[in-house]
Design a protein around this motif. Structure first.
Motif, PDB file in Angstrom:
ATOM      1  N   LEU A  70      15.672 -20.115  19.884  1.00 20.28           N
ATOM      2  CA  LEU A  70      15.869 -20.046  18.425  1.00 20.28           C
ATOM      3  C   LEU A  70      14.717 -20.733  17.698  1.00 20.28           C
ATOM      4  O   LEU A  70      14.147 -20.196  16.744  1.00 20.28           O
ATOM      5  N   VAL A  71      14.372 -21.939  18.167  1.00 18.01           N
ATOM      6  CA  VAL A  71      13.313 -22.721  17.516  1.00 18.01           C
ATOM      7  C   VAL A  71      11.983 -21.974  17.599  1.00 18.01           C
ATOM      8  O   VAL A  71      11.246 -21.884  16.610  1.00 18.01           O
ATOM      9  N   SER A  74      12.079 -18.909  15.264  1.00 21.53           N
ATOM     10  CA  SER A  74      12.070 -19.339  13.863  1.00 21.53           C
ATOM     11  C   SER A  74      10.684 -19.831  13.457  1.00 21.53           C
ATOM     12  O   SER A  74      10.182 -19.502  12.365  1.00 21.53           O
ATOM     13  N   THR A  75      10.036 -20.596  14.334  1.00 15.48           N
ATOM     14  CA  THR A  75       8.688 -21.112  14.038  1.00 15.48           C
ATOM     15  C   THR A  75       7.716 -19.944  13.847  1.00 15.48           C
ATOM     16  O   THR A  75       6.921 -19.918  12.900  1.00 15.48           O
ATOM     17  N   LYS A  88      19.996 -25.401  14.350  1.00 19.54           N
ATOM     18  CA  LYS A  88      20.441 -24.017  14.583  1.00 19.54           C
ATOM     19  C   LYS A  88      20.584 -23.258  13.257  1.00 19.54           C
ATOM     20  O   LYS A  88      20.220 -22.083  13.146  1.00 19.54           O
ATOM     21  N   CYS A  92      17.204 -22.304  11.825  1.00 21.03           N
ATOM     22  CA  CYS A  92      16.615 -21.200  12.601  1.00 21.03           C
ATOM     23  C   CYS A  92      17.343 -19.882  12.347  1.00 21.03           C
ATOM     24  O   CYS A  92      16.694 -18.830  12.179  1.00 21.03           O
ATOM     25  N   ARG A 150      16.362 -18.570   9.016  1.00 19.57           N
ATOM     26  CA  ARG A 150      14.980 -18.086   9.021  1.00 19.57           C
ATOM     27  C   ARG A 150      14.868 -16.726   9.706  1.00 19.57           C
ATOM     28  O   ARG A 150      14.201 -15.818   9.215  1.00 19.57           O
ATOM     29  N   ILE A 168       9.510 -25.912  11.776  1.00 20.88           N
ATOM     30  CA  ILE A 168      10.293 -24.839  12.418  1.00 20.88           C
ATOM     31  C   ILE A 168      10.960 -23.848  11.466  1.00 20.88           C
ATOM     32  O   ILE A 168      11.629 -22.925  11.911  1.00 20.88           O
ATOM     33  N   GLY A 169      10.813 -24.032  10.164  1.00 22.39           N
ATOM     34  CA  GLY A 169      11.464 -23.051   9.294  1.00 22.39           C
ATOM     35  C   GLY A 169      11.533 -23.444   7.827  1.00 22.39           C
ATOM     36  O   GLY A 169      11.764 -22.606   6.958  1.00 22.39           O
TER      37      GLY A 169
END
Ligand code: SF4
Length: 378
Positions: A36-37, A40-41, A260, A263, A266, A291-292
């Motif tokens: 997820l991270v 999202s990044t 979470k 992410c 995003r 990260i978002g």
């Protein structure tokens, strides 16, 4: 059909995007979180590059006629209150301008006597040459009042539903016009019709089950992006901080779930701005920056006059709607301060300069100005 009219039937209106949103939040293992991270990044970089927009809140007044159990400004709280004069607002705005800010959020409690649309128009008129982007976080208004504020030079409106759980909403909003759930939830649509270019929505996490809250917020955002498509949107997930009144949240959103949430929003809403305030700690903010998150406040104060000390000449208590001068408030335990009471304690005390240094260390470019009304007139 408005979002409010479809909201009661949300379970029958889950489209593919919202199904994906639910899926992204459902798993809790480490590998899922890492994926997820990463996604999202990557998505944030694709849509926003290395930029991070900066803004500052400027509190105009902490007078309020509502009792929202979780808020320091609640009518029943015996706190030190003040409404800044237009000149004092200008002094605060100049201070923020000198620090580099070109995007400002004017914040006020709900009190039609002190914070009328006329007063807001005057404040906007006084500062609009300093700030190309002026946003408002104020009591919900009708469309005609919003039109006047847009004409005065305001670009954006921020209105958080606080909680989408109607039962909890009723329990926590015990007095004042804010008791009306529908009037508030319809607010972003009225703002859109009135011509606001940017609209911010959010939930206050800690009031209700976080996953249900997140889904309702995502559904609201999804609806607005489809029906009110010409506006741009931001979303925010404030968590409760200590404040006057000593509210203890009955639910929690821990850091892992917060990540979470950032992410999932995003990934499902790639071009939506995600806002992070100074409610969060330095360390956690520094992590989330990459990260978002796309829009942050820095060096914030959550009390009127917090940046310059203006407004101290008219400090007073307002208790259950009645003004009480400080010298007459013999039964009230003073808050131990000689300035207006803040809405909540902030958790990242770094100056805007320090925040910029941190962003640059992370290869992010601080953006002070990203909007000018001349873009439209051309
Ligand atoms: S949340 Fe807003 S409306 Fe409610 S008490 Fe605080 S300032 Fe007033």
């Amino acid at each position: 059909m408005s979002f409010n009219e479809t909201f009661d039937n949300l379970s029958n209106n889950i489209n593919a995007n919202l199904r994906r949103f639910i899926e992204l939040l459902s798993s809790d293992n480490d590998e899922h979180l890492d994926n997820l991270v990463n996604e999202s990044t990557k998505t944030t970089k694709q849509n926003f590059g290395n930029t991070m927009r900066l803004f500052a809140p400027l509190y105009l007044s902490n007078e309020c006629i509502n009792d929202c159990t979780y808020c320091g400004f609640s009518r029943s709280n015996p706190i030190l209150r003040v409404t800044l004069s237009v000149d004092q607002v200008l002094a605060e705005a100049k201070h923020l301008h000198e620090q580099g800010f070109r995007s400002i959020l004017l914040v006020a409690g709900e009190h039609p006597k002190f914070v009328s649309s006329g007063y807001l128009e005057e404040c906007i008129g006084a500062i609009k040459n300093l700030f190309p982007s002026i946003a408002l976080e104020i009591a919900p208004m009708n469309e005609d009042e919003y039109i006047k504020l847009v004409r005065a030079g305001c670009e954006a409106l921020v209105v958080y539903q606080e909680t989408y759980n109607k039962k909890v909403y009723k329990e926590l909003h015990t007095l004042g016009p804010k008791k009306d759930f529908s009037w508030r939830i319809d607010c972003p649509e009225r703002a859109y019709n009135a011509g606001f270019r940017r609209i911010g929505i959010g939930s206050l996490f800690g009031l209700s089950d976080w996953k249900k809250e997140a889904l309702s917020l995502a559904a609201h955002l999804d609806y607005l992006k489809r029906k009110c498509w010409a506006a741009s949107y931001t979303v925010s997930f404030p968590r409760i901080r200590p404040s006057a009144g000593g509210f203890t949240p009955s639910h929690s959103l821990n850091d892992r779930d917060f990540i979470k949430l950032v992410c999932a929003f995003r990934i499902c809403f790639p071009d939506v701005g995600i806002v992070l305030s100074t409610r969060e700690s330095e360390k956690f903010r520094d992590y989330l920056f990459s990260i978002g998150i796309t829009m942050i406040s820095a060096g914030s104060h959550t009390e009127p006059g917090g940046y310059t000390g203006k407004g101290k000449d008219d400090l007073h208590y307002t208790i259950k709607g009645r003004r009480v001068e400080i010298q007459d408030a013999v039964d009230i335990k003073p808050c131990g301060a000689n300035s207006a009471t803040q809405q909540f304690e902030i958790n990242d005390n770094r100056s805007p300069k320090e925040i910029c240094r941190m962003l640059q260390l992370k290869d992010l470019d601080p953006v002070w100005k990203d909007w000018d009304s001349s873009i439209l007139s051309n």
